[in-house]
Motif scaffolding. Structure first.
Motif, PDB file in Angstrom:
ATOM      1  N   GLU A 181      23.291  18.365   8.404  1.00 27.83           N
ATOM      2  CA  GLU A 181      24.352  17.622   9.089  1.00 27.83           C
ATOM      3  C   GLU A 181      24.841  18.388  10.314  1.00 27.83           C
ATOM      4  O   GLU A 181      25.120  17.785  11.355  1.00 27.83           O
ATOM      5  CB  GLU A 181      25.497  17.318   8.121  1.00 27.83           C
ATOM      6  N   LYS A 182      24.920  19.695  10.199  1.00 28.78           N
ATOM      7  CA  LYS A 182      25.326  20.517  11.347  1.00 28.78           C
ATOM      8  C   LYS A 182      24.291  20.400  12.465  1.00 28.78           C
ATOM      9  O   LYS A 182      24.644  20.252  13.640  1.00 28.78           O
ATOM     10  CB  LYS A 182      25.492  21.973  10.923  1.00 28.78           C
ATOM     11  N   LEU A 183      23.025  20.444  12.110  1.00 26.08           N
ATOM     12  CA  LEU A 183      21.947  20.305  13.091  1.00 26.08           C
ATOM     13  C   LEU A 183      22.036  18.953  13.800  1.00 26.08           C
ATOM     14  O   LEU A 183      21.927  18.871  15.028  1.00 26.08           O
ATOM     15  CB  LEU A 183      20.584  20.454  12.404  1.00 26.08           C
ATOM     16  N   ILE A 184      22.268  17.901  13.050  1.00 30.78           N
ATOM     17  CA  ILE A 184      22.355  16.555  13.636  1.00 30.78           C
ATOM     18  C   ILE A 184      23.569  16.448  14.551  1.00 30.78           C
ATOM     19  O   ILE A 184      23.470  15.936  15.672  1.00 30.78           O
ATOM     20  CB  ILE A 184      22.369  15.472  12.532  1.00 30.78           C
ATOM     21  N   THR A 185      24.717  16.944  14.113  1.00 28.29           N
ATOM     22  CA  THR A 185      25.920  16.827  14.953  1.00 28.29           C
ATOM     23  C   THR A 185      25.807  17.693  16.205  1.00 28.29           C
ATOM     24  O   THR A 185      26.217  17.262  17.293  1.00 28.29           O
ATOM     25  CB  THR A 185      27.209  17.183  14.181  1.00 28.29           C
ATOM     26  N   GLU A 186      25.244  18.883  16.064  1.00 30.19           N
ATOM     27  CA  GLU A 186      25.057  19.731  17.249  1.00 30.19           C
ATOM     28  C   GLU A 186      24.071  19.094  18.228  1.00 30.19           C
ATOM     29  O   GLU A 186      24.271  19.163  19.446  1.00 30.19           O
ATOM     30  CB  GLU A 186      24.564  21.123  16.836  1.00 30.19           C
ATOM     31  N   THR A 187      23.034  18.476  17.693  1.00 30.75           N
ATOM     32  CA  THR A 187      22.064  17.784  18.549  1.00 30.75           C
ATOM     33  C   THR A 187      22.734  16.620  19.267  1.00 30.75           C
ATOM     34  O   THR A 187      22.529  16.430  20.476  1.00 30.75           O
ATOM     35  CB  THR A 187      20.858  17.295  17.713  1.00 30.75           C
ATOM     36  N   MET A 188      23.541  15.868  18.540  1.00 35.92           N
ATOM     37  CA  MET A 188      24.256  14.734  19.157  1.00 35.92           C
ATOM     38  C   MET A 188      25.154  15.235  20.280  1.00 35.92           C
ATOM     39  O   MET A 188      25.144  14.677  21.383  1.00 35.92           O
ATOM     40  CB  MET A 188      25.083  13.991  18.109  1.00 35.92           C
ATOM     41  N   MET A 189      25.910  16.300  20.050  1.00 32.34           N
ATOM     42  CA  MET A 189      26.809  16.822  21.081  1.00 32.34           C
ATOM     43  C   MET A 189      26.018  17.336  22.274  1.00 32.34           C
ATOM     44  O   MET A 189      26.415  17.124  23.419  1.00 32.34           O
ATOM     45  CB  MET A 189      27.714  17.919  20.511  1.00 32.34           C
ATOM     46  N   ARG A 190      24.901  17.984  22.030  1.00 31.04           N
ATOM     47  CA  ARG A 190      24.060  18.471  23.124  1.00 31.04           C
ATOM     48  C   ARG A 190      23.527  17.298  23.948  1.00 31.04           C
ATOM     49  O   ARG A 190      23.535  17.337  25.183  1.00 31.04           O
ATOM     50  CB  ARG A 190      22.918  19.322  22.553  1.00 31.04           C
ATOM     51  N   LEU A 191      23.087  16.244  23.276  1.00 33.42           N
ATOM     52  CA  LEU A 191      22.590  15.062  23.988  1.00 33.42           C
ATOM     53  C   LEU A 191      23.701  14.405  24.811  1.00 33.42           C
ATOM     54  O   LEU A 191      23.456  13.925  25.923  1.00 33.42           O
ATOM     55  CB  LEU A 191      21.991  14.057  23.010  1.00 33.42           C
ATOM     56  N   LEU A 192      24.906  14.383  24.271  1.00 30.71           N
ATOM     57  CA  LEU A 192      26.020  13.748  24.976  1.00 30.71           C
ATOM     58  C   LEU A 192      26.405  14.479  26.262  1.00 30.71           C
ATOM     59  O   LEU A 192      27.060  13.904  27.126  1.00 30.71           O
ATOM     60  CB  LEU A 192      27.237  13.627  24.058  1.00 30.71           C
ATOM     61  N   THR A 193      25.994  15.721  26.401  1.00 29.24           N
ATOM     62  CA  THR A 193      26.295  16.454  27.646  1.00 29.24           C
ATOM     63  C   THR A 193      25.476  15.932  28.816  1.00 29.24           C
ATOM     64  O   THR A 193      25.865  16.101  29.963  1.00 29.24           O
ATOM     65  CB  THR A 193      26.056  17.975  27.508  1.00 29.24           C
ATOM     66  N   THR A 194      24.345  15.282  28.511  1.00 26.83           N
ATOM     67  CA  THR A 194      23.463  14.812  29.590  1.00 26.83           C
ATOM     68  C   THR A 194      23.175  13.318  29.537  1.00 26.83           C
ATOM     69  O   THR A 194      22.657  12.764  30.503  1.00 26.83           O
ATOM     70  CB  THR A 194      22.103  15.548  29.536  1.00 26.83           C
ATOM     71  N   THR A 195      23.496  12.671  28.433  1.00 34.00           N
ATOM     72  CA  THR A 195      23.096  11.288  28.229  1.00 34.00           C
ATOM     73  C   THR A 195      24.274  10.478  27.694  1.00 34.00           C
ATOM     74  O   THR A 195      25.002  10.960  26.822  1.00 34.00           O
ATOM     75  CB  THR A 195      21.935  11.220  27.189  1.00 34.00           C
ATOM     76  N   SER A 196      24.441   9.258  28.193  1.00 37.61           N
ATOM     77  CA  SER A 196      25.520   8.418  27.661  1.00 37.61           C
ATOM     78  C   SER A 196      25.149   7.955  26.258  1.00 37.61           C
ATOM     79  O   SER A 196      23.969   7.857  25.910  1.00 37.61           O
ATOM     80  CB  SER A 196      25.771   7.218  28.574  1.00 37.61           C
ATOM     81  N   ILE A 197      26.154   7.664  25.469  1.00 37.71           N
ATOM     82  CA  ILE A 197      25.929   7.243  24.080  1.00 37.71           C
ATOM     83  C   ILE A 197      25.046   5.996  24.011  1.00 37.71           C
ATOM     84  O   ILE A 197      24.233   5.857  23.098  1.00 37.71           O
ATOM     85  CB  ILE A 197      27.272   7.024  23.331  1.00 37.71           C
ATOM     86  N   SER A 198      25.162   5.122  24.990  1.00 39.33           N
ATOM     87  CA  SER A 198      24.353   3.894  24.971  1.00 39.33           C
ATOM     88  C   SER A 198      22.865   4.176  25.123  1.00 39.33           C
ATOM     89  O   SER A 198      22.035   3.383  24.691  1.00 39.33           O
ATOM     90  CB  SER A 198      24.820   2.929  26.066  1.00 39.33           C
ATOM     91  N   LYS A 199      22.522   5.306  25.712  1.00 41.49           N
ATOM     92  CA  LYS A 199      21.109   5.655  25.912  1.00 41.49           C
ATOM     93  C   LYS A 199      20.556   6.592  24.835  1.00 41.49           C
ATOM     94  O   LYS A 199      19.366   6.893  24.817  1.00 41.49           O
ATOM     95  CB  LYS A 199      20.923   6.274  27.282  1.00 41.49           C
ATOM     96  N   ILE A 200      21.415   7.048  23.957  1.00 39.18           N
ATOM     97  CA  ILE A 200      20.969   7.911  22.867  1.00 39.18           C
ATOM     98  C   ILE A 200      20.506   7.038  21.711  1.00 39.18           C
ATOM     99  O   ILE A 200      21.199   6.109  21.303  1.00 39.18           O
ATOM    100  CB  ILE A 200      22.092   8.865  22.412  1.00 39.18           C
ATOM    101  N   THR A 201      19.339   7.344  21.197  1.00 39.85           N
ATOM    102  CA  THR A 201      18.797   6.612  20.054  1.00 39.85           C
ATOM    103  C   THR A 201      18.661   7.559  18.871  1.00 39.85           C
ATOM    104  O   THR A 201      18.652   8.789  19.038  1.00 39.85           O
ATOM    105  CB  THR A 201      17.402   6.031  20.380  1.00 39.85           C
TER     106      THR A 201
END
Length: 190
Positions: free
Chosen positions: A11-31
């Motif tokens: 769960e930590k890996l997933i949340t950290e990955t999500m936060m890292r993705l959000l630094t460069t990508t909008s939530i609508s473009k994250i899959t």
């Protein structure tokens, strides 16, 4: 019952990955696929822990909201103990230390996951509970004062996050919020 260490780690890996993705990508473009690819996990592993990408964000926001609620409760308890400055300073410094993740969460375009809304409710509810217990002069309603306090505090939090690197501005902001609280409390008590 505590969670298995592997569950916590995943769960930590997933949340950290999500936060890292959000630094460069909008939530609508994250899959979910993008999260899984970046975290090097399978989709089935992802779905063992979360319903969808919004569930990941909701869980992250829940953690911040729970921490924030505890800190705000301490702040209102401190009003009676006269150490509000130290408590508010601690909240400001904690937020400044978490500035990047919290700033990202506060700027998400999805309304259902807005940290601001959760923080505003926490601020309003705590202010309302505190003010409802005070002997007040009825000059202003508890609802109005709670709303004003929540709005000011939330603006202060946003300012803190945007200017976390500038200690002088943070000190000014902390002084101002403490002054505002003192003025509000001194002018509504009987």
């Amino acid at each position: 019952m505590s969670k298995d260490k592997r569950v916590i780690k995943t769960e930590k890996l997933i949340t950290e990955t999500m936060m890292r993705l959000l630094t460069t990508t909008s939530i609508s473009k994250i899959t979910v696929k993008k999260i899984c690819d970046q975290a090097l996990i399978s989709k089935s592993t992802f779905y063992d822990h979360y319903v969808d990408k919004f569930d990941v964000i909701e869980k992250i926001v829940d953690v911040y909201a729970m921490q924030f609620n505890c800190e705000i409760q301490q702040r209102f308890e401190a009003v009676q103990q006269k150490n509000t400055f130290e408590i508010f300073n601690k909240i400001i410094k904690d937020m400044a230390n978490q500035d990047s993740d919290l700033l990202i969460l506060m700027s998400l375009e999805q309304d259902v996951h807005r940290v601001q809304d959760r923080f505003h409710k926490i601020l309003y509810d705590n202010a309302h509970a505190f003010l409802s217990k005070q002997k007040m002069n009825n000059r202003f309603s508890v609802d109005f004062l709670s709303q004003i306090y929540a709005d000011l505090a939330l603006t202060s939090i946003s300012f803190t996050l945007k200017h976390a690197e500038n200690e002088k501005l943070l000190e000014e902001q902390t002084d101002f919020m403490n002054l505002m609280q003192e003025v509000i409390i001194s002018n509504v008590k009987q």
